[in-house]
Design a protein around this motif. Structure first.
Motif, PDB file in Angstrom:
ATOM      1  N   ALA A  31       4.216 -24.287  52.056  1.00  0.00           N
ATOM      2  CA  ALA A  31       5.381 -23.845  52.640  1.00  0.00           C
ATOM      3  C   ALA A  31       6.081 -23.005  51.535  1.00  0.00           C
ATOM      4  N   ARG A  32       5.778 -23.487  50.253  1.00  0.00           N
ATOM      5  CA  ARG A  32       6.544 -23.033  48.988  1.00  0.00           C
ATOM      6  C   ARG A  32       5.510 -22.110  47.985  1.00  0.00           C
ATOM      7  N   GLY A  33       4.570 -21.490  48.768  1.00  0.00           N
ATOM      8  CA  GLY A  33       3.609 -20.612  48.190  1.00  0.00           C
ATOM      9  C   GLY A  33       2.424 -20.913  47.540  1.00  0.00           C
ATOM     10  N   GLY A  34       2.087 -22.137  47.750  1.00  0.00           N
ATOM     11  CA  GLY A  34       0.799 -22.698  46.748  1.00  0.00           C
ATOM     12  C   GLY A  34      -0.379 -22.903  48.179  1.00  0.00           C
ATOM     13  N   THR A  35      -1.273 -23.103  47.811  1.00  0.00           N
ATOM     14  CA  THR A  35      -2.547 -23.490  48.350  1.00  0.00           C
ATOM     15  C   THR A  35      -2.986 -24.826  48.175  1.00  0.00           C
ATOM     16  N   HIS A  36      -2.818 -25.703  49.175  1.00  0.00           N
ATOM     17  CA  HIS A  36      -3.267 -27.022  48.970  1.00  0.00           C
ATOM     18  C   HIS A  36      -4.676 -27.203  49.399  1.00  0.00           C
ATOM     19  N   HIS A  37      -5.530 -27.895  48.349  1.00  0.00           N
ATOM     20  CA  HIS A  37      -6.976 -27.816  48.672  1.00  0.00           C
ATOM     21  C   HIS A  37      -7.279 -29.365  49.498  1.00  0.00           C
ATOM     22  N   GLY A  38      -6.533 -29.993  49.495  1.00  0.00           N
ATOM     23  CA  GLY A  38      -6.399 -31.235  50.206  1.00  0.00           C
ATOM     24  C   GLY A  38      -6.394 -32.619  49.286  1.00  0.00           C
ATOM     25  N   TYR A  39      -6.477 -33.796  49.735  1.00  0.00           N
ATOM     26  CA  TYR A  39      -6.441 -34.994  49.145  1.00  0.00           C
ATOM     27  C   TYR A  39      -7.805 -35.660  49.300  1.00  0.00           C
ATOM     28  N   PHE A  40      -8.335 -36.084  48.494  1.00  0.00           N
ATOM     29  CA  PHE A  40      -9.602 -36.709  48.567  1.00  0.00           C
ATOM     30  C   PHE A  40      -9.413 -38.326  48.311  1.00  0.00           C
ATOM     31  N   LEU A  41      -9.798 -38.990  49.284  1.00  0.00           N
ATOM     32  CA  LEU A  41      -9.490 -40.430  49.535  1.00  0.00           C
ATOM     33  C   LEU A  41     -10.690 -41.346  49.326  1.00  0.00           C
ATOM     34  N   PRO A  42     -10.468 -42.595  49.058  1.00  0.00           N
ATOM     35  CA  PRO A  42     -11.754 -43.420  48.429  1.00  0.00           C
ATOM     36  C   PRO A  42     -12.443 -43.409  49.749  1.00  0.00           C
ATOM     37  N   ALA A  43     -13.733 -43.507  49.902  1.00  0.00           N
ATOM     38  CA  ALA A  43     -14.849 -43.640  50.852  1.00  0.00           C
ATOM     39  C   ALA A  43     -15.720 -44.956  50.521  1.00  0.00           C
ATOM     40  N   GLU A  44     -16.386 -44.729  49.352  1.00  0.00           N
ATOM     41  CA  GLU A  44     -17.367 -45.690  48.794  1.00  0.00           C
ATOM     42  C   GLU A  44     -16.936 -45.971  47.348  1.00  0.00           C
ATOM     43  N   GLY A  45     -17.279 -46.922  46.678  1.00  0.00           N
ATOM     44  CA  GLY A  45     -17.215 -47.355  45.505  1.00  0.00           C
ATOM     45  C   GLY A  45     -15.750 -47.838  45.317  1.00  0.00           C
ATOM     46  N   ALA A  46     -15.418 -47.070  43.942  1.00  0.00           N
ATOM     47  CA  ALA A  46     -13.722 -47.381  43.775  1.00  0.00           C
ATOM     48  C   ALA A  46     -12.923 -47.315  44.799  1.00  0.00           C
ATOM     49  N   SER A  47     -11.918 -48.376  45.128  1.00  0.00           N
ATOM     50  CA  SER A  47     -11.251 -48.035  46.249  1.00  0.00           C
ATOM     51  C   SER A  47      -9.727 -47.798  45.973  1.00  0.00           C
ATOM     52  N   ASP A  48      -9.621 -47.496  44.713  1.00  0.00           N
ATOM     53  CA  ASP A  48      -8.340 -47.540  44.532  1.00  0.00           C
ATOM     54  C   ASP A  48      -8.044 -46.094  43.656  1.00  0.00           C
ATOM     55  N   GLU A  49      -8.902 -44.910  43.900  1.00  0.00           N
ATOM     56  CA  GLU A  49      -8.546 -43.858  43.073  1.00  0.00           C
ATOM     57  C   GLU A  49      -8.509 -42.850  44.392  1.00  0.00           C
ATOM     58  N   ALA A  50      -7.633 -41.737  44.034  1.00  0.00           N
ATOM     59  CA  ALA A  50      -7.495 -40.779  44.983  1.00  0.00           C
ATOM     60  C   ALA A  50      -7.173 -39.419  44.277  1.00  0.00           C
ATOM     61  N   LEU A  51      -7.515 -38.187  44.739  1.00  0.00           N
ATOM     62  CA  LEU A  51      -7.233 -37.098  43.937  1.00  0.00           C
ATOM     63  C   LEU A  51      -6.559 -36.106  45.111  1.00  0.00           C
ATOM     64  N   ALA A  52      -5.736 -35.046  44.398  1.00  0.00           N
ATOM     65  CA  ALA A  52      -5.209 -34.129  45.086  1.00  0.00           C
ATOM     66  C   ALA A  52      -5.445 -32.743  44.270  1.00  0.00           C
ATOM     67  N   LEU A  53      -5.703 -31.755  45.052  1.00  0.00           N
ATOM     68  CA  LEU A  53      -5.916 -30.460  44.116  1.00  0.00           C
ATOM     69  C   LEU A  53      -5.182 -29.258  44.979  1.00  0.00           C
ATOM     70  N   PHE A  54      -4.203 -28.593  44.258  1.00  0.00           N
ATOM     71  CA  PHE A  54      -3.572 -27.621  44.910  1.00  0.00           C
ATOM     72  C   PHE A  54      -3.147 -26.515  43.778  1.00  0.00           C
ATOM     73  N   SER A  55      -3.350 -25.268  44.040  1.00  0.00           N
ATOM     74  CA  SER A  55      -3.065 -24.018  43.235  1.00  0.00           C
ATOM     75  C   SER A  55      -2.125 -23.128  43.523  1.00  0.00           C
TER      76      SER A  55
END
Length: 124
Positions: A31-55
């Protein structure tokens, strides 16, 4: 274009709250002019790390967006999800310049003409 990569250490017991937090921020960035590429949540392996990417189109556009932090009621409410739930233990931001598939065609064309991508053709 500038892309913000946010690396989160999250509480895996509070993943539902983190998902609510992420969904709200995706809406706000869009809504504020960016493009959000999503959040990437734990699936396998380390269960406490997540990522977000936006431009954003530029660093200046990102700074305009960041100016709303602590002031805009919607931004404050979105951060309250994180703060009240304790779903985020730590986060860090990194800024990157993306190289996207569409950039490859421009680079190939520039390479064939002997100029770098984004540089003007030499005057003859």
């Amino acid at each position: 274009m500038i892309t913000c990569v946010v690396r989160y250490t999250i509480d895996p017991e509070k993943i539902t709250a983190f998902e609510r937090f992420g969904k709200r921020w995706m809406e706000l960035v869009q809504a504020r002019g960016g493009t959000h590429h999503g959040y990437f949540l734990p699936a396998e392996g380390a269960s406490d790390e997540a990522l977000a990417l936006f431009s954003f189109p530029s660093l200046a556009a990102y700074e305009e967006y960041r100016h709303r932090f602590g002031r805009d009621p919607e931004f404050i409410a979105a951060d309250r999800i994180r703060d009240d739930s304790g779903c985020v233990l730590r986060y860090e931001r990194t800024f990157m310049r993306p190289l996207l598939p569409g950039d490859l065609a421009a680079a190939d064309t520039a390479s064939a003409s002997g100029t770098a991508a984004g540089e003007p053709e030499p005057l003859l």
